[in-house]
Write a protein that holds these residues in place. Structure first.
Motif, mmCIF file in Angstrom:
data_model
loop_
_atom_site.group_PDB
_atom_site.id
_atom_site.type_symbol
_atom_site.label_atom_id
_atom_site.label_comp_id
_atom_site.label_asym_id
_atom_site.label_seq_id
_atom_site.Cartn_x
_atom_site.Cartn_y
_atom_site.Cartn_z
ATOM 1 N N ARG A 23 0.948 -0.877 0.192
ATOM 2 C CA ARG A 23 -0.175 -0.588 0.011
ATOM 3 C C ARG A 23 0.996 1.398 -0.041
ATOM 4 O O ARG A 23 1.923 1.387 1.074
ATOM 5 N N ILE A 24 0.794 2.373 -1.103
ATOM 6 C CA ILE A 24 1.733 3.118 -0.787
ATOM 7 C C ILE A 24 0.292 4.685 -0.742
ATOM 8 O O ILE A 24 -0.311 4.944 -0.992
ATOM 9 N N VAL A 25 1.261 5.472 0.159
ATOM 10 C CA VAL A 25 -0.098 6.841 0.578
ATOM 11 C C VAL A 25 0.848 7.951 0.436
ATOM 12 O O VAL A 25 2.094 8.115 0.632
ATOM 13 N N MET A 26 0.333 8.823 -0.502
ATOM 14 C CA MET A 26 0.886 10.589 -0.615
ATOM 15 C C MET A 26 0.928 11.186 0.429
ATOM 16 O O MET A 26 -0.452 11.327 0.289
ATOM 17 N N CYS A 27 1.918 11.780 0.425
ATOM 18 C CA CYS A 27 1.209 12.957 1.462
ATOM 19 C C CYS A 27 1.558 14.754 0.902
ATOM 20 O O CYS A 27 2.931 14.507 0.048
ATOM 21 N N TYR A 31 -1.804 19.404 2.138
ATOM 22 C CA TYR A 31 -2.768 17.808 2.856
ATOM 23 C C TYR A 31 -3.767 18.492 3.841
ATOM 24 O O TYR A 31 -4.374 17.752 4.431
ATOM 25 N N SER A 32 -4.368 19.823 3.702
ATOM 26 C CA SER A 32 -5.338 20.793 4.397
ATOM 27 C C SER A 32 -5.784 22.008 3.762
ATOM 28 O O SER A 32 -4.436 22.374 3.063
ATOM 29 N N ASP A 33 -6.888 22.549 4.007
ATOM 30 C CA ASP A 33 -7.684 23.057 3.709
ATOM 31 C C ASP A 33 -6.908 24.912 4.530
ATOM 32 O O ASP A 33 -6.768 25.848 4.126
ATOM 33 N N ASP A 34 -6.251 24.222 5.325
ATOM 34 C CA ASP A 34 -5.444 25.261 6.615
ATOM 35 C C ASP A 34 -4.506 27.124 5.473
ATOM 36 O O ASP A 34 -3.718 25.646 5.025
ATOM 37 N N TRP A 64 -4.665 13.263 3.872
ATOM 38 C CA TRP A 64 -5.771 14.662 4.481
ATOM 39 C C TRP A 64 -6.158 14.317 5.445
ATOM 40 O O TRP A 64 -6.415 14.333 6.545
ATOM 41 N N THR A 65 -5.631 16.317 6.442
ATOM 42 C CA THR A 65 -5.956 16.344 7.640
ATOM 43 C C THR A 65 -7.471 17.376 7.909
ATOM 44 O O THR A 65 -7.623 17.112 9.653
ATOM 45 N N GLY A 66 -7.956 17.832 7.038
ATOM 46 C CA GLY A 66 -8.939 18.384 7.276
ATOM 47 C C GLY A 66 -9.449 19.403 7.023
ATOM 48 O O GLY A 66 -7.968 20.013 6.222
ATOM 49 N N GLU A 67 -9.978 20.164 7.169
ATOM 50 C CA GLU A 67 -10.583 21.604 7.214
ATOM 51 C C GLU A 67 -9.399 22.470 7.518
ATOM 52 O O GLU A 67 -8.664 23.050 7.262
ATOM 53 N N GLU A 68 -8.396 22.145 8.857
ATOM 54 C CA GLU A 68 -6.899 22.705 9.540
ATOM 55 C C GLU A 68 -5.883 21.279 9.787
ATOM 56 O O GLU A 68 -6.559 20.493 9.342
ATOM 57 N N ARG A 89 -11.432 8.104 -2.382
ATOM 58 C CA ARG A 89 -11.749 8.808 -0.958
ATOM 59 C C ARG A 89 -10.432 8.836 -0.123
ATOM 60 O O ARG A 89 -9.154 8.707 0.150
ATOM 61 N N PRO A 90 -10.097 10.045 0.725
ATOM 62 C CA PRO A 90 -8.709 10.448 1.439
ATOM 63 C C PRO A 90 -8.598 9.873 1.937
ATOM 64 O O PRO A 90 -9.452 9.180 2.588
ATOM 65 N N PHE A 91 -6.852 9.193 2.417
ATOM 66 C CA PHE A 91 -6.551 8.929 3.669
ATOM 67 C C PHE A 91 -6.922 9.812 5.066
ATOM 68 O O PHE A 91 -5.751 10.318 4.760
ATOM 69 N N LEU A 92 -7.325 9.331 6.210
ATOM 70 C CA LEU A 92 -7.233 10.906 7.015
ATOM 71 C C LEU A 92 -6.261 10.376 7.999
ATOM 72 O O LEU A 92 -6.182 9.771 8.025
#
Length: 234
Positions: A23-27, A31-34, A64-68, A89-92
């Protein structure tokens, strides 16, 4: 940089062709709307998330970390929008109960998870948490997150924390931590009276448990991080 998203996707694809990882996850850079990320890295390119989602193989996850950067809560509509932008779908990457850095290391974030309703589950590819500097104490809130998903609207974060504390710490230490939760979680080292800190240290030093030793080390300032440490000058 021009073509930032496409260049990053090319790099990840190069790695994907050479790794045996299942499994590969890219950052992504953003990574946020912040807006804090725009201050740190420069103003994000217009349509950056859409460009990353289009260029990157859909078999590869995206953090993805979210709005912040450290989001207080996650909403279904927000995650649906991000999923559309990323074409998956984002990986939270949930920045709780992390307490690294000068601003957060004076606190022990021990309360159970809130603001993560079970309804967000179908909008995610996975839900990871960023642990605190104290590995044993991290387990206290960590064990409440699956309960939030399992119980849905019946979830009670206080009861979930009580259950995880009882399981991990036993009755004596569990009761002590819960009674001192405001001091540890909210007051923090910088605002804690010296006499109070000394009393707490005496109580936890008398208990032979990994979590109690982590609290003692925290009270002694051994977990405090400074800007110099962050910059590699320690």
């Amino acid at each position: 940089l021009p073509g930032l998203a496409e260049a990053q996707a090319d790099i990840v694809h190069w790695i994907a062709g050479r790794t045996r990882a299942s499994r590969i996850v890219m950052c992504p850079t953003y990574y946020s709307d912040d807006p804090a990320l725009d201050m740190a890295f420069g103003v994000r390119p217009q349509g950056y998330l859409e460009a990353v989602g289009k260029a990157l193989d859909t078999r590869i996850d995206i953090f993805w970390t979210g709005e912040e950067v450290c989001s207080r809560a996650y909403g279904v509509r927000h995650l649906e929008r991000v999923g559309e932008q990323l074409r998956r779908r984002p990986f939270l990457w949930d920045n709780y109960p992390v307490n690294d850095g000068p601003r957060m290391s004076p606190f022990l974030y021990l309360r159970g998870f809130t603001g993560r309703p079970a309804g967000i589950g179908p909008r995610l590819s996975a839900h990871a948490i960023n642990p605190a500097l104290q590995p044993e104490l991290t387990l206290l809130p960590a064990l409440t997150l699956p309960e939030s998903y399992r119980l849905g609207e019946d979830y009670d974060y206080g009861a979930a924390l009580a259950a995880s504390a009882q399981e991990l710490l036993g009755p004596e230490l569990s009761d002590l931590v819960r009674r001192h939760l405001i001091l540890l979680n909210d007051t923090g080292l910088d605002r804690m009276d010296t006499a109070v800190r000394d009393r707490l240290r005496g109580r936890y030093a008398a208990i032979d448990h990994t979590a109690a030793r982590e609290i003692v080390d925290w009270l002694d300032g051994k977990w405090v991080m400074t800007l110099d440490m962050m910059n590699g000058d320690h």
